[in-house]
Motif scaffolding. Structure first.
Motif, short mmCIF file in Angstrom:
data_model
loop_
_atom_site.label_atom_id
_atom_site.label_comp_id
_atom_site.label_asym_id
_atom_site.label_seq_id
_atom_site.Cartn_x
_atom_site.Cartn_y
_atom_site.Cartn_z
N TRP A 125 -0.62 2.43 5.55
CA TRP A 125 0.16 1.49 4.73
C TRP A 125 1.19 0.74 5.55
N ASP A 183 0.81 -1.22 0.00
CA ASP A 183 0.00 0.00 0.00
C ASP A 183 0.84 1.27 0.00
N ALA A 230 -4.49 5.27 1.74
CA ALA A 230 -3.71 4.22 2.41
C ALA A 230 -2.83 4.79 3.52
#
Length: 180
Positions: free
Chosen positions: A164, A150, A161
């Motif tokens: 992430w 991500d 995201a």
């Protein structure tokens, strides 16, 4: 709370493993922050800059803190290889300055290429990142885009995201050396 700051040392030819210099920042109290040099996955000669009033971490080439020479060993970026004890320095700061803001001032001077790596400006690719926890950075030669799929979405748009760093590929991450 801890923060990790990760650098890529050669943006033009990067393997993008974001472990060429890894720093950890922790607020000790209202007026002190501890910065710890955790890892060095770079072959190039590097120096930490931007640490105001440094008496340690900004005074010599990064590999020398681990008693190794550049181009000889990766420091704390490969599982199962020699572990090197991280090196810390404490800084006095104004209580209004956050750990993240303090770390944003840190840059890496690549003494080999004569380039400086800093936090990216809007629209620039991230060759320096700050993550708000004891981030498990990628193993040597594994791109952050493989280790954290991500990351690409977040790098393209910082509103996407945003977590992430919580969804990594376990087999591509260096163990957390600060877990209790």
């Amino acid at each position: 709370a801890s923060y990790m700051m990760c650098f890529e040392d050669e943006p033009e030819t990067a393997d993008y493993d974001m472990n060429d210099v890894v720093l950890r920042g922790v607020r000790l109290n209202d007026t002190q922050i501890q910065i710890t040099l955790v890892a060095c996955g770079a072959w190039d000669e590097l120096q930490i800059k931007g640490l105001q009033n440094t008496k340690k971490l900004g005074t010599k080439e990064v590999h020398k803190f681990f008693n190794v020479a550049p181009k000889t060993v990766f420091v704390n970026t490969k599982k199962g290889e020699n572990y090197f004890t991280p090196v810390s320095e404490t800084f006095n700061i104004d209580k209004a300055v956050s750990v993240e803001d303090f770390m944003k001032m840190i840059t890496i001077n690549n003494l080999t290429t004569k380039k400086t790596i800093a936090m990216p400006k809007e629209g620039e690719p991230p060759y320096a990142i700050i993550v708000p926890l004891d981030f498990r950075y990628p193993l040597e030669t594994w791109s952050i885009t493989k280790a954290y799929p991500d990351f690409v979405k977040w790098a393209a748009n910082h509103n996407e995201a945003t977590d992430w760093y919580l969804n990594g590929n376990e087999s591509l991450l260096y163990p957390n050396m600060f877990e209790e």
